[in-house]
Structures are given as C-alpha cells and as structure tokens.
Design an enzyme around this catalytic site. Structure first.
Site, mmCIF file in Angstrom:
data_model
loop_
_atom_site.group_PDB
_atom_site.id
_atom_site.type_symbol
_atom_site.label_atom_id
_atom_site.label_comp_id
_atom_site.label_asym_id
_atom_site.label_seq_id
_atom_site.Cartn_x
_atom_site.Cartn_y
_atom_site.Cartn_z
ATOM 1 N N ASN A 9 0.768 -1.350 -0.173
ATOM 2 C CA ASN A 9 -0.090 -0.273 0.260
ATOM 3 C C ASN A 9 0.843 1.138 -0.139
ATOM 4 O O ASN A 9 1.779 1.241 1.099
ATOM 5 C CB ASN A 9 -1.185 0.163 1.401
ATOM 6 C CG ASN A 9 -1.402 1.605 1.116
ATOM 7 O OD1 ASN A 9 -1.733 2.069 0.267
ATOM 8 N ND2 ASN A 9 -2.306 1.258 2.775
ATOM 9 N N TRP A 10 0.897 1.675 -0.759
ATOM 10 C CA TRP A 10 1.651 3.262 -1.072
ATOM 11 C C TRP A 10 1.382 4.091 -0.280
ATOM 12 O O TRP A 10 1.928 5.351 -0.530
ATOM 13 C CB TRP A 10 2.092 3.416 -3.041
ATOM 14 C CG TRP A 10 3.116 2.411 -3.211
ATOM 15 C CD1 TRP A 10 3.406 1.102 -2.837
ATOM 16 C CD2 TRP A 10 3.127 2.279 -4.722
ATOM 17 N NE1 TRP A 10 4.109 0.903 -4.220
ATOM 18 C CE2 TRP A 10 4.128 1.162 -4.780
ATOM 19 C CE3 TRP A 10 3.402 3.336 -5.846
ATOM 20 C CZ2 TRP A 10 5.230 1.456 -6.034
ATOM 21 C CZ3 TRP A 10 3.753 3.327 -7.119
ATOM 22 C CH2 TRP A 10 4.389 2.113 -7.330
ATOM 23 N N LYS A 11 0.312 4.645 -0.150
ATOM 24 C CA LYS A 11 -0.466 5.512 0.331
ATOM 25 C C LYS A 11 0.076 6.728 -0.305
ATOM 26 O O LYS A 11 0.146 6.414 -1.997
ATOM 27 C CB LYS A 11 -0.008 5.412 1.661
ATOM 28 C CG LYS A 11 -0.127 4.031 2.653
ATOM 29 C CD LYS A 11 -0.069 5.042 3.885
ATOM 30 C CE LYS A 11 -0.340 3.710 5.069
ATOM 31 N NZ LYS A 11 0.039 3.188 6.027
ATOM 32 N N HIS A 94 -9.714 1.508 4.577
ATOM 33 C CA HIS A 94 -7.810 1.780 5.064
ATOM 34 C C HIS A 94 -8.212 2.565 6.819
ATOM 35 O O HIS A 94 -9.192 3.864 6.885
ATOM 36 C CB HIS A 94 -7.051 2.369 4.777
ATOM 37 C CG HIS A 94 -5.905 2.035 5.224
ATOM 38 N ND1 HIS A 94 -5.683 2.936 5.887
ATOM 39 C CD2 HIS A 94 -5.180 1.298 4.745
ATOM 40 C CE1 HIS A 94 -4.577 2.777 6.464
ATOM 41 N NE2 HIS A 94 -4.291 2.284 6.435
ATOM 42 N N GLU A 96 -6.874 4.798 7.799
ATOM 43 C CA GLU A 96 -6.805 6.256 7.380
ATOM 44 C C GLU A 96 -7.782 7.019 6.822
ATOM 45 O O GLU A 96 -8.391 8.207 7.199
ATOM 46 C CB GLU A 96 -5.460 6.288 6.518
ATOM 47 C CG GLU A 96 -3.943 6.244 7.057
ATOM 48 C CD GLU A 96 -3.163 5.970 6.975
ATOM 49 O OE1 GLU A 96 -2.882 5.790 5.738
ATOM 50 O OE2 GLU A 96 -2.408 5.252 7.103
ATOM 51 N N GLU A 166 -5.610 -4.817 10.330
ATOM 52 C CA GLU A 166 -4.909 -4.083 10.632
ATOM 53 C C GLU A 166 -5.288 -3.010 12.239
ATOM 54 O O GLU A 166 -5.953 -2.230 11.987
ATOM 55 C CB GLU A 166 -5.276 -2.758 9.555
ATOM 56 C CG GLU A 166 -4.540 -3.465 8.382
ATOM 57 C CD GLU A 166 -3.850 -2.436 6.808
ATOM 58 O OE1 GLU A 166 -2.663 -2.582 6.766
ATOM 59 O OE2 GLU A 166 -4.390 -1.045 6.832
ATOM 60 N N GLY A 172 1.947 2.309 10.853
ATOM 61 C CA GLY A 172 2.708 3.242 10.969
ATOM 62 C C GLY A 172 4.075 3.521 12.401
ATOM 63 O O GLY A 172 4.822 4.761 11.518
ATOM 64 N N SER A 212 3.017 -2.529 10.797
ATOM 65 C CA SER A 212 4.529 -2.933 10.747
ATOM 66 C C SER A 212 5.032 -3.933 10.243
ATOM 67 O O SER A 212 6.063 -4.525 10.879
ATOM 68 C CB SER A 212 5.140 -1.854 12.437
ATOM 69 O OG SER A 212 4.397 -0.475 12.603
ATOM 70 N N GLY A 233 1.983 -0.946 4.229
ATOM 71 C CA GLY A 233 2.970 -0.107 3.751
ATOM 72 C C GLY A 233 4.369 0.481 4.191
ATOM 73 O O GLY A 233 5.044 0.207 2.673
ATOM 74 N N GLY A 234 5.340 1.212 4.827
ATOM 75 C CA GLY A 234 6.097 1.168 4.330
ATOM 76 C C GLY A 234 7.259 1.131 4.252
ATOM 77 O O GLY A 234 7.476 1.450 3.356
HETATM 78 P P1 PGA Z 1 2.644 -0.018 7.560
HETATM 79 O O1 PGA Z 1 1.172 0.179 7.013
HETATM 80 O O2 PGA Z 1 3.323 -1.110 6.602
HETATM 81 O O3 PGA Z 1 3.449 1.266 6.875
HETATM 82 O O4 PGA Z 1 2.465 0.070 9.005
HETATM 83 C C1 PGA Z 1 0.071 -0.524 6.868
HETATM 84 C C2 PGA Z 1 -1.051 0.212 5.857
HETATM 85 O O5 PGA Z 1 -1.541 1.183 6.837
HETATM 86 O O6 PGA Z 1 -1.180 -1.118 5.249
#
Ligand code: PGA
Length: 249
Positions: A9-11, A94, A96, A166, A172, A212, A233-234
């Site tokens: 997930n590049w966000k 998600h 966010e 999640e 994050g 994470s 994500g990251g």
């Molecule tokens: P993260 O994000 O791996 O950076 O914690 C995961 C996500 O939000 O899908």
C-alpha cells in the site's frame, strides 16, 4: 486452498516518475512468486503502471474509490474508472480513510458494492485503535466493522473479498502486533465468517495482517495458520524489502 497474498500500500507516496521506477524495479525482481502479489498505488499512477505490469505476475490495486457510481462529485474517482485502468483490486476501509475522511460503515458498504459491481476485488481493512485494544474491545470493534460494511453481501459476492486486519496502533508506528495477537484476531475473524457464510467460505477467505509488517518480522507473522499474508505500507516502498516480505510468504 485459500490464496496467500502480499499487497503493498503505497499511500500518498511517490510521484508518477518515482512510482513507475518502483514498479519497474519490482517487475524485474518478482518473477515466480509463491503468492499473489499486489501493489496499490495512487489513482494517477494506475493506468501507466497497469500497462507496465501487463506481462508480470504483479496485480494492481487502487487505494480507494468513490461511494457514488458517476456524476457531479468533483474530485472523486469511481470504481468503474479504476477498473478501466486495468487495476484488479481496490483497498477499501483503510483506517486512514475512516479516521481522516470520515468514511463510516454506510459509505464503505456502498464502496464495496460499487467495487464488486465493477469486477474489482476489495481488500477490506478492519482493526481497532489503541484505546479499544486497551479496553479489551478489539473483537467487538472488528465484528461491528464487518457487520457494518461486508456481512450484507451474498456468499457469491463475499467470496471476492480479501480482508486485512490492521490494528490501527500498529500502522506506521513500528509497533507490530505480536504473532500471537495477530493469530488470535485472525482466528476470531475467520470464526465470524464461518458463522455468517459457513465453513467452506471461512476456510477460503484470505485474511492479511497489516501494521508495521516488515522484512524482519514478516516470516514470523506469516507462520500463523490464519495469517494468509500481509498488507504492507512503509516497507512496500523499497523494492528489496518488499521482495523479502514476498519471499517470506
Ligand atoms: P505500515 O502500513 O506497514 O506502514 O504500518 C500498513 C498499512 O497501513 O496498510
């Protein structure tokens, strides 16, 4: 046998040129993956990256879609538009989006239905915030999220859903759920699917862990019987790290 999957997930990261460069690097690295590999990119990257990934095993996802099919909704991108780029999946729900853009159960229910109507497979995210976990309410929260937005689906529709657990406190933050916390929740989610849709669909549903998850801890998380892969994500923004996670699955 349910599908194993690692999805990135590049966000809101990478401009178009940077995104093309990362997708090109991944295409060279990901040759015969043992699991389904998906990258979710910003909307504006989709059409270009879909072309780039045509002869690659990597599938493409959007990170969101509109809750309306078409019309006067300035700035929105419909599920049909996403589909027309060549993307196959769409992340929905998600945390966010829920937290910063006020996407509630009803809005997400509409988005899921529109994605399905347009042959996009939703990767539907659920998970509790820190205070809910501390109060021991994580099961209650996740159950309500499922009931609110996807347990209205018919069994046929539900079979196109991938779930991603999640825990919001892990996203994050570098605070990963322990393998045991992940397994407990995944088994609970599968039991809810079993109650709603029966044993076969419960066994066939892919449930990803996100929060994470990285090149160091992925293998341990993926060893759990009910953790079918990860939503990353990251660590999906660096090709070698993402490849290590794919290979851990
Ligand atoms: P993260 O994000 O791996 O950076 O914690 C995961 C996500 O939000 O899908």
């Amino acid at each position: 046998m349910r599908k194993k999957m690692v999805a990135g997930n590049w966000k809101m990261n990478k401009n178009l040129q940077e995104g093309v460069a990362l997708a090109t690097e991944l295409k060279q690295l990901v040759i015969n993956p043992k699991c389904e590999v998906v990258i979710a990119t910003p909307f504006i990257h989709l059409a270009t990256i879909a072309q780039l990934l045509k002869d690659s095993p990597i599938a493409l996802a959007a990170e969101n879609c509109a809750d309306k099919p078409a019309g006067a909704f300035t700035g929105e991108v419909s599920a049909e538009m996403v589909k027309s780029t060549g993307a196959q999946y769409c992340i929905l729900g998600h945390s966010e989006r829920r937290a910063y853009y006020h996407e509630d159960y009803d809005i997400l229910r509409e988005k899921v239905l529109l994605a399905l109507q347009n042959q996009l497979k939703p990767i539907f995210c659920i998970g509790e915030v820190k205070e809910e976990r501390e109060a021991g309410k994580q099961n209650q929260v996740v159950k309500a999220q499922l009931e609110g937005s996807v347990f209205n689906l018919t069994p046929e529709q539900f079979q196109n859903i991938t779930l991603a657990y999640e825990p919001v406190w892990a996203i994050g933050t570098g605070l990963t759920a322990t393998p045991q916390q992940a397994q407990e929740m995944h088994a609970y989610i599968r039991s809810l699917i079993q109650q709603k849709y029966g044993e076969q669909i419960a066994q066939d549903t892919t449930i990803l862990y996100g929060g994470s998850c990285n090149a160091k801890n992925a293998a341990e998380l993926f060893q759990n019987p009910d953790v079918d892969g990860g939503l990353i994500g990251g660590a999906s923004l660096k090709a070698p790290d993402f490849l290590t996670i794919i290979n851990a699955r």
